[in-house]
Design a protein around this motif. Structure first.
Motif, PDB file in Angstrom:
ATOM      1  N   THR B 346       0.809  -1.212   0.000  1.00 21.15           N
ATOM      2  CA  THR B 346       0.000   0.000   0.000  1.00 21.15           C
ATOM      3  C   THR B 346       0.846   1.268   0.000  1.00 21.15           C
ATOM      4  N   GLY B 347       2.137   1.119   0.284  1.00 23.96           N
ATOM      5  CA  GLY B 347       2.985   2.307   0.341  1.00 23.96           C
ATOM      6  C   GLY B 347       2.833   3.068   1.637  1.00 23.96           C
ATOM      7  N   ILE B 348       2.334   2.380   2.654  1.00 26.43           N
ATOM      8  CA  ILE B 348       2.119   3.071   3.936  1.00 26.43           C
ATOM      9  C   ILE B 348       2.982   2.456   5.039  1.00 26.43           C
ATOM     10  N   GLY B 349       3.444   1.231   4.818  1.00 25.94           N
ATOM     11  CA  GLY B 349       4.167   0.482   5.857  1.00 25.94           C
ATOM     12  C   GLY B 349       5.348   1.243   6.453  1.00 25.94           C
ATOM     13  N   LEU B 350       6.218   1.792   5.598  1.00 27.34           N
ATOM     14  CA  LEU B 350       7.395   2.486   6.125  1.00 27.34           C
ATOM     15  C   LEU B 350       7.021   3.835   6.724  1.00 27.34           C
ATOM     16  N   ALA B 351       5.970   4.448   6.182  1.00 28.85           N
ATOM     17  CA  ALA B 351       5.492   5.707   6.772  1.00 28.85           C
ATOM     18  C   ALA B 351       5.003   5.446   8.195  1.00 28.85           C
ATOM     19  N   ILE B 352       4.302   4.318   8.363  1.00 22.98           N
ATOM     20  CA  ILE B 352       3.846   3.932   9.704  1.00 22.98           C
ATOM     21  C   ILE B 352       5.054   3.685  10.603  1.00 22.98           C
ATOM     22  N   ALA B 353       6.052   2.952  10.095  1.00 24.29           N
ATOM     23  CA  ALA B 353       7.238   2.637  10.893  1.00 24.29           C
ATOM     24  C   ALA B 353       7.946   3.918  11.334  1.00 24.29           C
ATOM     25  N   LYS B 354       8.070   4.866  10.400  1.00 25.26           N
ATOM     26  CA  LYS B 354       8.776   6.113  10.712  1.00 25.26           C
ATOM     27  C   LYS B 354       8.012   6.915  11.752  1.00 25.26           C
ATOM     28  N   LYS B 355       6.699   7.078  11.511  1.00 20.89           N
ATOM     29  CA  LYS B 355       5.885   7.883  12.429  1.00 20.89           C
ATOM     30  C   LYS B 355       5.848   7.242  13.816  1.00 20.89           C
ATOM     31  N   ALA B 356       5.720   5.906  13.846  1.00 21.90           N
ATOM     32  CA  ALA B 356       5.666   5.207  15.131  1.00 21.90           C
ATOM     33  C   ALA B 356       6.983   5.398  15.880  1.00 21.90           C
ATOM     34  N   ALA B 357       8.112   5.258  15.156  1.00 20.60           N
ATOM     35  CA  ALA B 357       9.422   5.424  15.798  1.00 20.60           C
ATOM     36  C   ALA B 357       9.549   6.839  16.359  1.00 20.60           C
ATOM     37  N   GLU B 358       9.138   7.819  15.578  1.00 20.35           N
ATOM     38  CA  GLU B 358       9.245   9.213  16.023  1.00 20.35           C
ATOM     39  C   GLU B 358       8.389   9.475  17.243  1.00 20.35           C
ATOM     40  N   ARG B 359       7.184   8.901  17.238  1.00 15.39           N
ATOM     41  CA  ARG B 359       6.301   9.140  18.375  1.00 15.39           C
ATOM     42  C   ARG B 359       6.798   8.432  19.638  1.00 15.39           C
ATOM     43  N   MET B 360       7.683   7.443  19.450  1.00 16.60           N
ATOM     44  CA  MET B 360       8.281   6.783  20.619  1.00 16.60           C
ATOM     45  C   MET B 360       9.603   7.462  20.978  1.00 16.60           C
ATOM     46  N   GLY B 361       9.885   8.594  20.347  1.00 17.25           N
ATOM     47  CA  GLY B 361      11.103   9.337  20.640  1.00 17.25           C
ATOM     48  C   GLY B 361      12.330   8.755  19.956  1.00 17.25           C
ATOM     49  N   GLY B 362      12.123   7.976  18.909  1.00 18.83           N
ATOM     50  CA  GLY B 362      13.243   7.366  18.202  1.00 18.83           C
ATOM     51  C   GLY B 362      13.272   7.768  16.741  1.00 18.83           C
ATOM     52  N   GLN B 363      13.993   7.004  15.955  1.00 15.09           N
ATOM     53  CA  GLN B 363      14.046   7.283  14.524  1.00 15.09           C
ATOM     54  C   GLN B 363      14.296   5.997  13.730  1.00 15.09           C
ATOM     55  N   VAL B 364      14.064   6.100  12.425  1.00 10.16           N
ATOM     56  CA  VAL B 364      14.352   4.957  11.559  1.00 10.16           C
ATOM     57  C   VAL B 364      15.285   5.415  10.445  1.00 10.16           C
ATOM     58  N   GLY B 365      15.947   4.459   9.831  1.00  8.47           N
ATOM     59  CA  GLY B 365      16.836   4.792   8.723  1.00  8.47           C
ATOM     60  C   GLY B 365      17.232   3.518   8.012  1.00  8.47           C
ATOM     61  N   PHE B 366      18.044   3.673   6.982  1.00  7.89           N
ATOM     62  CA  PHE B 366      18.486   2.465   6.280  1.00  7.89           C
ATOM     63  C   PHE B 366      19.751   2.745   5.481  1.00  7.89           C
TER      64      PHE B 366
END
Lengths: 144, 397
Positions: B346-366
């Motif tokens: 759907t093209g939303i999975g990584l957006a969810i991962a990023k937003k969730a990480a940010e809201r937990m005070g973290g970050q994502v990358g690759f």
């Protein structure tokens, strides 16, 4: 054999439930009414439901929450105020899984709260469970 | 525009001619001259007017200038009014003393030197004017503060309302949009299951496309809903045993059970501060992607491990997939962005991962290169390094 009363305004959902009913092997007839007011009329024996031979009292009722012309909750509220029919087991069957709706239903005296599964096969599974519990294990005040 | 500032002086003299002379000398724009012919008249004027300066003739019948000054000093309202005594008497130490005692600020001796009187009056006028300006500015500022507070309160209320509307909207999406979709899927399924022998191959292909499209739309709606839930919900940060959680995720997701794919969990993985539901979505999305995006015929091989720094834990999900072309590194976390239509999503999975990480005070990358696989990571706070802030629930963003 007494029927199971099912209140649902959505025609497609009625078809799904009728199919699941059949595939689950439930032998009781399914009496379908389109809204909360019709639930009240059916149970009170008013209007088109005046003939108790044609429209016998149900074993239990499955009520959708959101319906025009009195919701499932309003119908439930009415049922619980009735001297005779007040003890009817009522199970909410709805697409809502909102905590608020669930809470309100139990406060009004619902005997169960079932969330309609999206998949028709899961609906069959649900009705098999209904058959096992409500129609096989459970005892009713009147014959079912 | 602020109202025009008017400064008032009080002129007290028993002789009309002197009053007129003073008035003529002092008259200027923004200055109002209150004239009194006696002490009592002056006191009466002072009851209803605020004055910035008082010129008092000392020698007056009845109440003289000093007596008037004393009367003024005894009243709170007029205690601080500066006074200039006008006296015809010669330099008289006794009188001077008496004047200062009553709080006079100055003496002018008749015959009055006009330029001195005028320049003294000027000083008081300017002082009073500045004071009034300051007061007006202060008042204006207070007014602005009150207005600002009101605006903030109104905006806050309207934001709250929007959030509530948005929630109602999400709810209606979930139920009203999905209900007909489920009917569509259901009837499609019945046709496939019960009428397959009556439909030819082309018809069956149409039917398959119809049901896949419906299923895809259902997934899209669900993903958009999870995304919006992550954006707006409030949750506390708690200690999450990631290693245990990963084990459960790998066991419970049917797609991760495929015998062709290999998922290696290389512990130990330290506990982090997070939200279990959000972290589950985050990790499941990363592992799901790692398995999904492999070249045809390649068996997915996913390695999960963690590194710990002073304050953070970084969890790596490494794959042997198709990798990400360098030009697309920016796009990959944006919502509804898909780099390939070959792979279902759907093209939303990584957006969810990023937003969730940010809201937990973290970050994502690759890190990724085409054909050499990708390493996605999520970095969160270590659970054993709690600070006070970490315990406070996150508010609405």
């Amino acid at each position: 054999m007494n029927p199971i009363l099912y209140a649902e305004d959505e025609e497609n959902d009625v078809i799904f439930v009728q199919r699941a009913f059949k595939l689950a092997g439930i032998l009781n007839p399914l009496a379908v009414v389109p809204d909360g007011q019709a639930v009240i009329d059916y149970l009170a024996g008013h209007g088109p439901y005046a003939n108790r031979i044609e429209h016998p009292l149900p074993c239990f009722a499955l009520l959708d929450l959101n319906m025009p012309n009195k919701s499932g909750l309003e119908a439930l509220k009415w049922i619980r105020t009735q001297p005779a029919i007040g003890i009817l087991p009522v199970i909410m069957l709805t697409s809502s899984s909102h905590d608020k709706d669930i809470h309100r239903a139990y406060v009004q005296g619902a005997n169960g709260f079932l969330v309609k599964p999206g998949n028709p096969d899961e609906l069959v599974t649900m009705f098999k469970a209904i058959k096992d519990y409500w129609l096989t294990q459970n005892r009713f005040v009147w014959n079912c | 525009m602020p109202p025009k500032i008017i400064i008032r002086f009080l002129l007290v003299d028993d002789l009309e001619a002197n009053l007129l002379a003073l008035e003529g000398l002092l008259r200027r724009d923004g200055l109002e001259l209150l004239k009194a012919r006696s002490g009592p008249e002056a006191l009466e004027l002072l009851l209803s007017h605020e004055v910035a300066l008082a010129f008092l003739d000392v020698q007056m019948p009845g109440m003289n200038g000093f007596e008037l000054a004393e009367a003024m000093r005894s009243t709170e309202r007029t205690r601080r009014v500066p006074i200039i005594f006008l006296t015809a008497g010669a330099v008289d130490q006794q009188r001077r003393f008496r004047g200062y005692e009553t709080g006079a600020v100055d003496f002018l001796f008749k015959p009055i030197e006009l330029h001195i009187l005028k320049s003294k009056a000027e000083v008081f006028f300017e002082l009073a004017h500045q004071r009034e300006e300051l007061r007006a500015t202060k008042h204006e500022l207070q007014q602005h503060t009150v207005n600002l507070e009101k605006i903030v309160a109104e905006r806050t209320a309207s934001v709250r309302e929007s959030v509530a509307e948005l929630e109602a909207f999400s709810y209606s999406i979930a139920h009203d949009l999905r209900a007909p979709l489920r009917s569509l899927q259901g009837f499609g399924k019945f046709l496939v299951q019960e009428y397959a022998d009556k439909i030819d191959a082309t018809g069956q292909d149409y039917l398959r496309r119809l049901t896949t499209s419906a299923a895809r739309m259902d997934r899209l709606i669900q993903d958009v809903l999870s995304y919006s839930q992550i954006v707006r919900s409030e949750f506390p940060l708690t200690t999450v045993d990631v290693e245990k959680l990963l084990g459960e995720i790998i066991e419970s997701y049917p797609t991760f059970q495929n015998l062709d794919s290999k998922i290696e969990l290389e512990g130990p993985i330290p506990k982090v501060l997070g939200n279990e539901a959000f972290l589950t979505q985050c990790l499941a999305n990363l592992i799901g992607n790692a398995i999904k995006f492999v070249a045809p015929g390649v068996k997915p091989h996913v390695r999960i491990r963690a590194e710990m720094s002073d304050r953070h834990v970084r969890i790596y999900v490494q794959d042997n997939g198709i990798g990400i072309p360098p030009g697309n590194h920016e796009k990959i976390f944006a919502i509804l962005q898909r780099l390939s239509k070959i792979y279902e999503g759907t093209g939303i999975g990584l957006a969810i991962a990023k937003k969730a990480a940010e809201r937990m005070g973290g970050q994502v990358g690759f890190e990724s290169e085409p054909d050499r696989g990708s390493i996605f990571w999520i970095e969160l706070k270590r659970a054993d390094r709690k600070t006070k802030q970490d315990h406070e629930p996150h508010s609405l963003r």
